[in-house]
Write a protein that holds these residues in place. Structure first.
Motif, PDB file in Angstrom:
ATOM      1  N   ALA A 104       0.845  -1.202   0.000  1.00 54.93           N
ATOM      2  CA  ALA A 104       0.000   0.000   0.000  1.00 54.93           C
ATOM      3  C   ALA A 104       0.873   1.241   0.000  1.00 54.93           C
ATOM      4  N   GLY A 105       0.540   2.163  -0.865  1.00 52.47           N
ATOM      5  CA  GLY A 105       1.286   3.426  -0.900  1.00 52.47           C
ATOM      6  C   GLY A 105       2.655   3.249  -1.535  1.00 52.47           C
ATOM      7  N   THR A 106       3.221   4.343  -1.968  1.00 58.52           N
ATOM      8  CA  THR A 106       4.523   4.340  -2.636  1.00 58.52           C
ATOM      9  C   THR A 106       5.429   5.305  -1.903  1.00 58.52           C
ATOM     10  N   GLU A 139      10.105   0.031 -15.502  1.00 56.62           N
ATOM     11  CA  GLU A 139       9.188   1.014 -16.094  1.00 56.62           C
ATOM     12  C   GLU A 139       7.724   0.634 -15.855  1.00 56.62           C
ATOM     13  N   GLU A 140       7.402  -0.659 -16.021  1.00 58.04           N
ATOM     14  CA  GLU A 140       6.019  -1.107 -15.766  1.00 58.04           C
ATOM     15  C   GLU A 140       5.598  -0.784 -14.335  1.00 58.04           C
ATOM     16  N   ASP A 141       6.481  -1.087 -13.387  1.00 60.07           N
ATOM     17  CA  ASP A 141       6.156  -0.827 -11.978  1.00 60.07           C
ATOM     18  C   ASP A 141       5.980   0.672 -11.717  1.00 60.07           C
ATOM     19  N   LEU A 142       6.859   1.467 -12.314  1.00 55.12           N
ATOM     20  CA  LEU A 142       6.759   2.926 -12.136  1.00 55.12           C
ATOM     21  C   LEU A 142       5.438   3.436 -12.703  1.00 55.12           C
ATOM     22  N   MET A 143       5.053   2.913 -13.865  1.00 52.88           N
ATOM     23  CA  MET A 143       3.808   3.373 -14.494  1.00 52.88           C
ATOM     24  C   MET A 143       2.589   2.959 -13.677  1.00 52.88           C
ATOM     25  N   GLY A 144       2.689   1.796 -13.058  1.00 56.64           N
ATOM     26  CA  GLY A 144       1.559   1.316 -12.262  1.00 56.64           C
ATOM     27  C   GLY A 144       1.455   1.974 -10.894  1.00 56.64           C
ATOM     28  N   ASP A 145       2.574   2.531 -10.416  1.00 60.96           N
ATOM     29  CA  ASP A 145       2.600   3.011  -9.036  1.00 60.96           C
ATOM     30  C   ASP A 145       2.661   4.526  -8.878  1.00 60.96           C
ATOM     31  N   THR A 146       2.800   5.232  -9.989  1.00 58.91           N
ATOM     32  CA  THR A 146       2.862   6.698  -9.906  1.00 58.91           C
ATOM     33  C   THR A 146       1.831   7.266 -10.883  1.00 58.91           C
ATOM     34  N   SER A 147       1.621   8.564 -10.807  1.00 61.04           N
ATOM     35  CA  SER A 147       0.617   9.146 -11.704  1.00 61.04           C
ATOM     36  C   SER A 147       1.000  10.564 -12.112  1.00 61.04           C
ATOM     37  N   GLY A 148       0.325  11.043 -13.131  1.00 63.79           N
ATOM     38  CA  GLY A 148       0.446  12.446 -13.551  1.00 63.79           C
ATOM     39  C   GLY A 148       1.853  12.842 -13.968  1.00 63.79           C
ATOM     40  N   MET A 154       9.363  10.146 -13.857  1.00 63.34           N
ATOM     41  CA  MET A 154      10.015   8.873 -13.509  1.00 63.34           C
ATOM     42  C   MET A 154      10.258   8.017 -14.752  1.00 63.34           C
ATOM     43  N   VAL A 155       9.266   7.956 -15.637  1.00 59.43           N
ATOM     44  CA  VAL A 155       9.402   7.128 -16.847  1.00 59.43           C
ATOM     45  C   VAL A 155      10.489   7.713 -17.760  1.00 59.43           C
ATOM     46  N   SER A 156      10.519   9.043 -17.885  1.00 59.33           N
ATOM     47  CA  SER A 156      11.556   9.692 -18.704  1.00 59.33           C
ATOM     48  C   SER A 156      12.947   9.354 -18.168  1.00 59.33           C
ATOM     49  N   LEU A 157      13.123   9.460 -16.852  1.00 57.44           N
ATOM     50  CA  LEU A 157      14.440   9.197 -16.257  1.00 57.44           C
ATOM     51  C   LEU A 157      14.801   7.717 -16.384  1.00 57.44           C
TER      52      LEU A 157
END
Length: 321
Positions: A104-106, A139-148, A154-157
């Motif tokens: 839960a939460g990031t 990248e998949e995890d970052l996309m699933g766990d962050t937003s906006g 994060m994805v760019s980096l």
């Protein structure tokens, strides 16, 4: 990043005899009681690569797993610190990123600290370690766990596609500074994509120039613009990129201070920061810490930690325990 001087506090032991070190560690953990001092004297004065060699020799000589032995002989934060020291760095970063997103939460602070401060190559190595360990992409995890906006940053980096030529172009820097001004302070609302594109793609030397041009155009620091235009994690993310470009050692000194001040110590962050920076730029970080917080990093650690954990941290930052 080569324009910033970097001096480690943990350097390769020379001469280095991994078999002799393995013997010392075995003796320190055999029989009744544990000789923690001997463990610290060996492991805190070897690089990550050397510790992995000792681990290999230990297994060859005794048929035992050094990390398992260390875990059974120690406990608490001292145990956590030793395990961190014995983990290959890319794997360690991968685990920290994974754990920051699991459940839960990031913990966005961890994502920011790691992804906003690394070179392309470092990010690629961490990405590979992540895939090997967790069988899915970072990248998949970052996309699933962050937003906006924060997700896009994060994805760019994570793409590790920054120009690293260190070539500077004053005209392009002026144009980028103007683009940032138009995308932020001169606009109703904010065009986040312009900030993202420039901060994630330009090389570090060019960004120094862009920040200088921004100051010339507006009379204030770009950090002020970020604080006005963004909030929450995206603000923290963009600020981390900017601060680590301006002065990476001061940025890490700030994170170390944050890990120890306030209610209780964030030991996980403290361990990660000391273990990962002691082979890079801990001398500069200590200097920045003293300059910015009016006490030495060693004093802060002494006030916030205890026992063998404290002694081991002090050895890693090159201070007498």
């Amino acid at each position: 990043m080569s324009y910033q001087q970097r001096t480690p506090t943990v350097v390769p032991a020379n001469p280095f005899d991994p078999r002799a070190d393995a013997e010392i560690l075995r003796k320190a953990m055999k029989g009744f009681g544990t000789d923690e001092k001997a463990i610290i004297n060996v492991l805190a004065h070897r690089t990550n690569a050397q510790r992995l060699r000792i681990d290999y020799e230990f297994k060859t000589m005794y048929g035992k797993d050094l990390v398992k032995d260390l875990k059974s002989e120690t406990s608490g934060n001292f145990e956590n610190l030793l395990v961190a020291m014995m983990t290959p760095l890319p794997e360690y970063y991968a685990k920290e990123l994974h754990d920051a997103m699991e459940g839960a939460g990031t913990d966005e602070d961890v994502l920011i600290e790691i992804l906003c401060t690394k070179s392309n190559e470092e990010i690629m190595v961490i990405r590979d370690a992540f895939r090997k360990k967790y069988h899915r992409s970072l990248e998949e995890d970052l996309m699933g766990d962050t937003s906006g906006t924060f997700k896009r940053l994060m994805v760019s980096l994570c793409n590790a596609n920054r120009d690293e030529s260190m070539m500077v172009n004053p005209e392009a820097a002026r144009a980028d500074a103007q683009a940032l001004l138009r995308a932020g302070e001169l606009k109703l609302g904010t065009d986040e994509s312009t900030f993202n594109a420039i901060l994630c793609q330009r090389n570090w030397a060019q960004l120094q120039l862009i920040f200088q041009e921004y100051q010339n155009l507006t009379g204030h620091d770009i950090e002020k613009a970020i604080k006005n235009e963004f909030s929450g994690h995206e603000e923290q993310g963009f600020l981390a990129v900017i601060r680590s470009i301006k002065n990476q050692s001061a940025y890490f000194a700030k994170l170390l201070n944050k890990s120890m001040k306030g209610l209780g110590t964030n030991d996980r962050a403290l361990i990660r920061l000391v273990v990962t920076r002691c082979e890079i730029d801990m001398v500069e970080i200590k200097r920045e810490y003293q300059a910015n917080y009016g006490e030495s990093l060693a004093e802060a650690i002494k006030g916030d930690t205890s026992g063998h954990y404290k002694k081991c941290l002090l050895h890693l930052i090159g201070e007498p325990a």
